[in-house]
Design a protein around this motif. Structure first.
Motif, PDB file in Angstrom:
ATOM      1  N   GLN A 127       0.819  -1.206   0.000  1.00 49.27           N
ATOM      2  CA  GLN A 127       0.000   0.000   0.000  1.00 49.27           C
ATOM      3  C   GLN A 127       0.851   1.252   0.000  1.00 49.27           C
ATOM      4  OE1 GLN A 127      -2.645   0.039   3.346  1.00 49.27           O
ATOM      5  NE2 GLN A 127      -1.092   0.821   4.721  1.00 49.27           N
ATOM      6  N   TRP A 128       0.337   2.289  -0.679  1.00 52.64           N
ATOM      7  CA  TRP A 128       0.975   3.606  -0.751  1.00 52.64           C
ATOM      8  C   TRP A 128      -0.105   4.623  -0.456  1.00 52.64           C
ATOM      9  CZ3 TRP A 128       5.777   5.439  -0.906  1.00 52.64           C
ATOM     10  CH2 TRP A 128       5.983   6.782  -1.262  1.00 52.64           C
ATOM     11  N   ARG A 129       0.075   5.364   0.598  1.00 50.28           N
ATOM     12  CA  ARG A 129      -0.962   6.276   1.070  1.00 50.28           C
ATOM     13  C   ARG A 129      -2.288   5.547   1.256  1.00 50.28           C
ATOM     14  NH1 ARG A 129       0.330  11.469   1.229  1.00 50.28           N
ATOM     15  NH2 ARG A 129       1.910  12.293  -0.165  1.00 50.28           N
ATOM     16  N   GLY A 130      -2.227   4.289   1.714  1.00 53.99           N
ATOM     17  CA  GLY A 130      -3.451   3.554   1.987  1.00 53.99           C
ATOM     18  C   GLY A 130      -4.110   2.963   0.758  1.00 53.99           C
ATOM     19  N   GLU A 131      -3.592   3.276  -0.435  1.00 59.15           N
ATOM     20  CA  GLU A 131      -4.151   2.674  -1.640  1.00 59.15           C
ATOM     21  C   GLU A 131      -3.398   1.382  -1.909  1.00 59.15           C
ATOM     22  OE1 GLU A 131      -5.054   5.325  -4.996  1.00 59.15           O
ATOM     23  OE2 GLU A 131      -4.339   6.928  -3.720  1.00 59.15           O
ATOM     24  N   GLU A 132      -4.161   0.302  -2.040  1.00 58.38           N
ATOM     25  CA  GLU A 132      -3.513  -1.002  -2.137  1.00 58.38           C
ATOM     26  C   GLU A 132      -3.136  -1.340  -3.573  1.00 58.38           C
ATOM     27  OE1 GLU A 132      -6.127  -3.822  -0.277  1.00 58.38           O
ATOM     28  OE2 GLU A 132      -5.215  -3.408   1.690  1.00 58.38           O
ATOM     29  N   TYR A 133      -2.065  -2.098  -3.693  1.00 57.67           N
ATOM     30  CA  TYR A 133      -1.692  -2.646  -4.985  1.00 57.67           C
ATOM     31  C   TYR A 133      -1.193  -4.063  -4.761  1.00 57.67           C
ATOM     32  CZ  TYR A 133       2.921  -1.031  -3.449  1.00 57.67           C
ATOM     33  OH  TYR A 133       4.061  -0.810  -2.721  1.00 57.67           O
TER      34      TYR A 133
END
Lengths: 120, 468
Positions: A53-59
């Motif tokens: 996750q980056w800034r809470g956005e998952e990948y």
């Protein structure tokens, strides 16, 4: 010399967990095959994908960090090397890795010019 | 041997105060490497050089433009919106006694300019960015300063401030500098458009992780260090001279700005850490870093005016709002603000400055509260309109965006012909007519884009390549 020239040369190629490298090196040394080459690699097999996750956005991360080991042997049986890696690298969880054994056509030592099994 | 009584106290105070101003000016200048690291860490490795170029451009072009044009625009706008005199607007250029003050103003201007680069990273055309920086430092930011610190529109002598019987409070530039930069960044990010791959075909945002959390957090600490110059240094008078010649050390005022700055940044970081842990399950380093900065922004306008606990509350509120404000920007406004500058600088600056009267040391005053809200609105509106017009004009001249091919390859290669993290380079001179990969040896770093330098004149004849 002629006797050893008939000894088959094998490359044992293994993909293991990075944190198991120390155990595998130990096991290989105990088996009498301490020489190896190590590469950082990424790959996927049976280990499930994980989430980053980056800034809470998952990948999705579906390529996992692994370590590739190449170990070329002649006098030591490849089976012993495989067993040593197996012992050192196993956790029982998906993602432990794979071991492959490949035939090697020839070998040369750069420093001495030695050929065949003597070079290994 | 002279005694202290023979020394003019005004000279002593002026000397010490001016040296103090120079020291804090250098501290504020050190925010530039902080921004460079913070932004570099949040972009992919292929765009780091471009981010660094933008940060350097903000400083090098910004200072030139602010000396010749920007500082004068402050005086002109200040005079025009308060019925004052504008004759001396360019006076600083010939007056060496004005240059320390000019430099102190310039480091604030360059801070506002450099905030924008974090919003538009990874896809904005470098030429367009350079032009925008020039307009930001020459007009957009100086007008805001003219409205406020320059004695114009919102100050107690300006048309709006005078009508409300108060002067707009923004001590070190939470709105004047930070919200101006954050809002300009938001407008620029909107007009440049989202990075390729930032939204899927359904319009849902997709993460594009930056290449180094380490750089981003180190940059945050360096920024926070420089920020002490920004906030505490705006208390520019440390020795005051009374009419009877007595010198007074302004320890109380300095102490308040130093303490409130510290409590604000810590409360901001703590609230962002808690908010990220609440919404994402784990405390997130990047949100915490953003929260430290949002806490600093939130108290930047308030530091001398509010109680210590009021400062902590304002900073905490700024830090708390970072995560929701970023998601609002990305998911609702659909603006790809790469470094979250609108959440960190825009929202925290607006909220922290508007709420100053609530926590004021001297008690609440309704006319001041109204002026704070009107002031935030005026500065935001001016910045939105001016940025949009400036960017539309730049778009018409050079275009705001790089090509899709260049965006994929990375702006380091496409805009600057460099690799910030080069991989394998030869360590000795070789016969340069033989390309080691068997292909054509390019002297421009392998760039084959249309805007790259044509290397055919200097590159070796392809026919002598090592093999076919």
């Amino acid at each position: 010399m002629s006797e050893s020239a008939d000894t088959p040369i094998k490359m044992v190629m293994a993909y293991i967990r990075p944190d198991k490298l120390g155990d595998v090196k130990q096991a290989l040394a105990s088996a009498g095959a301490p020489s190896l080459t190590v590469t950082n690699v990424s790959g996927r097999g049976s280990q499930p994908a994980k989430k980053g996750q980056w800034r809470g956005e998952e990948y999705t991360v579906d390529l996992h960090q692994k370590v590739k080991i190449e170990c070329v042997v002649a006098d030591i049986p490849a089976e012993d090397v495989v067993e040593a890696i197996q012992d050192g690298a196993q956790t029982g969880e998906p993602g432990d890795g794979k071991i492959f054994v490949l035939p090697v056509d020839s070998a040369s030592q750069i420093r001495t010019g030695a050929e065949g099994p003597d070079a290994v | 041997m002279s005694t202290l009584l023979q020394v003019d106290p005004t000279t002593v105070a002026n000397g010490i105060n001016n040296v103090w101003v120079l020291v804090v000016t250098f501290l504020i200048f050190f925010m530039q490497p902080g921004f460079a690291l913070l932004e570099s860490g949040q972009v992919r490795a292929k765009n780091v050089g471009n981010v660094l170029m933008k940060n350097m451009t903000d400083w090098i072009l910004g200072t030139l433009v602010y000396f010749v044009i920007g500082a004068a625009v402050v005086g002109i706008v200040g005079g025009l919106t308060s019925g004052g005199d504008i004759a001396g607007a360019f006076g600083h250029i010939a007056d060496s006694n004005a240059w320390i003050g000019w430099l102190f103003g310039a480091v604030f201007a360059m801070t506002a300019a450099t905030i924008v680069s974090g919003a538009v990273a990874e896809r904005m055309n470098f030429d367009a960015y350079v032009l925008f920086t020039v307009l930001m430092v020459a007009i957009i930011y100086p007008v805001v300063v003219g409205f406020t610190w320059g004695g114009g529109l919102l100050s107690s002598s300006g048309f709006i401030g005078g009508a409300l019987g108060a002067g707009y409070l923004d001590f070190a530039g939470a709105t004047v500098v930070h919200m101006c930069g954050g809002v300009a960044g938001l407008v620029a990010a909107k007009m440049v458009g989202a990075r390729k791959g930032r939204y899927d075909s359904n319009g849902n945002s997709q993460a594009i992780p930056g290449h180094s959390m380490l750089l981003a957090v180190l940059g945050t600490f360096i920024l926070a260090f420089g920020w002490y110059g920004f906030n505490v240094g705006t208390q520019a008078t440390i020795l005051a001279v009374a009419d009877d010649g007595t010198l007074t050390f302004m320890g109380s005022a300095l102490g308040r700005v130093a303490l409130v700055t510290t409590l604000g940044m810590s409360a901001g970081g703590a609230m962002a850490m808690l908010t990220s842990a609440r919404y994402q399950g784990k405390p997130d380093p990047l949100w915490t870093a953003n929260g430290i900065l949002a806490g600093l922004v939130a108290v930047t306008g308030a530091v001398p005016h509010v109680t210590w606990w009021g400062g902590a509350l304002l900073g905490g509120l700024g830090g708390f709002l970072v995560l929701p404000a970023f998601h609002f920007t990305v998911d609702r406004l659909k603006v790809d603000d790469v470094c979250g500058v609108f959440a960190v600088h825009g929202v925290a600056g607006a909220v922290g400055t508007a709420l100053i009267p609530i926590f004021a040391v001297g008690g609440f005053a309704l006319n001041q509260f109204v002026l704070q809200i009107v002031g935030v609105g005026v500065i935001a509106l001016w910045t939105i309109v001016a940025s949009a017009v400036a960017l539309a004009a730049i778009d018409a001249v050079v275009g705001l965006r790089v090509t899709e091919e260049e965006e994929t390859e990375g702006l380091d290669e496409g805009e600057h012909g460099v690799a910030v993290y080069p991989e394998f380079v030869p360590n000795e001179t070789r016969d340069s007519t033989v390309a080691t990969d068997g292909g054509e040896l390019r002297t421009d770093g392998g760039c084959s884009l249309g805007n790259a330098v044509d290397s055919s004149g200097s590159a070796p004849d392809p026919e002598v390549s090592a093999d076919e």
